[in-house]
Design a protein around this motif. Structure first.
Motif, PDB file in Angstrom:
ATOM      1  N   GLY A 135       5.199 -13.850   6.901  1.00 60.93           N
ATOM      2  CA  GLY A 135       6.109 -13.977   5.771  1.00 60.93           C
ATOM      3  C   GLY A 135       5.794 -13.086   4.594  1.00 60.93           C
ATOM      4  O   GLY A 135       6.637 -12.870   3.720  1.00 60.93           O
ATOM      5  N   THR A 136       4.592 -12.530   4.554  1.00 65.95           N
ATOM      6  CA  THR A 136       4.193 -11.743   3.374  1.00 65.95           C
ATOM      7  C   THR A 136       3.854 -10.300   3.681  1.00 65.95           C
ATOM      8  O   THR A 136       3.436  -9.574   2.780  1.00 65.95           O
ATOM      9  N   GLU A 137       4.030  -9.859   4.918  1.00 67.14           N
ATOM     10  CA  GLU A 137       3.607  -8.500   5.258  1.00 67.14           C
ATOM     11  C   GLU A 137       4.439  -7.425   4.557  1.00 67.14           C
ATOM     12  O   GLU A 137       3.973  -6.302   4.391  1.00 67.14           O
ATOM     13  N   ASN A 138       5.642  -7.738   4.124  1.00 65.38           N
ATOM     14  CA  ASN A 138       6.452  -6.758   3.403  1.00 65.38           C
ATOM     15  C   ASN A 138       6.026  -6.597   1.947  1.00 65.38           C
ATOM     16  O   ASN A 138       6.533  -5.716   1.253  1.00 65.38           O
ATOM     17  N   TRP A 139       5.123  -7.432   1.480  1.00 60.20           N
ATOM     18  CA  TRP A 139       4.665  -7.378   0.090  1.00 60.20           C
ATOM     19  C   TRP A 139       3.369  -6.588  -0.067  1.00 60.20           C
ATOM     20  O   TRP A 139       2.870  -6.438  -1.179  1.00 60.20           O
ATOM     21  N   ILE A 140       2.820  -6.055   0.995  1.00 55.77           N
ATOM     22  CA  ILE A 140       1.509  -5.399   0.928  1.00 55.77           C
ATOM     23  C   ILE A 140       1.539  -4.182   0.005  1.00 55.77           C
ATOM     24  O   ILE A 140       0.734  -4.066  -0.921  1.00 55.77           O
ATOM     25  N   VAL A 141       2.454  -3.260   0.224  1.00 57.21           N
ATOM     26  CA  VAL A 141       2.494  -2.033  -0.577  1.00 57.21           C
ATOM     27  C   VAL A 141       2.897  -2.315  -2.029  1.00 57.21           C
ATOM     28  O   VAL A 141       2.243  -1.809  -2.955  1.00 57.21           O
TER      29      VAL A 141
END
Length: 99
Positions: free
Chosen positions: A33-39
């Motif tokens: 659920g949070t992998e798109n928030w890394i960058v």
């Protein structure tokens, strides 16, 4: 501390933080659920780190710049260091030829 020593120390700290910020952020946010928030989180963190370092070491900004201007300059230094850190980290892992 002289301005040149402040610049050297600040640049080294920012480059090290730039190299470590992406793996640290990926480790903390590596869930489905949070992998798109890394960058975005990495860039915000580096902007904050850059602002804090430039406020603490005024040699990274123009001489006589007010605190607000130093913080904004530091945020840009942090974003540049994030990019440079990712490039250095990529080369360290993959070599010059790439993956």
């Amino acid at each position: 501390m002289s301005r040149s020593a402040q610049r050297l120390l600040g640049i080294v700290v920012l480059l090290v933080a730039g190299m470590l910020s992406l793996p640290a952020t990926a480790y903390a946010l590596d869930d489905p659920g949070t992998e798109n928030w890394i960058v975005p989180v990495q860039l915000l963190a580096m902007a904050g780190i850059g602002a804090a370092i430039t406020v603490a070491l005024p040699g990274l900004a123009r001489e006589g710049a007010p605190t607000r201007r130093r913080a904004m300059t530091g945020a840009w230094w942090g974003l540049i260091a994030a990019f440079a850190g990712v490039v250095v980290f990529w080369i360290a892992i993959n070599g010059y030829s790439g993956a």
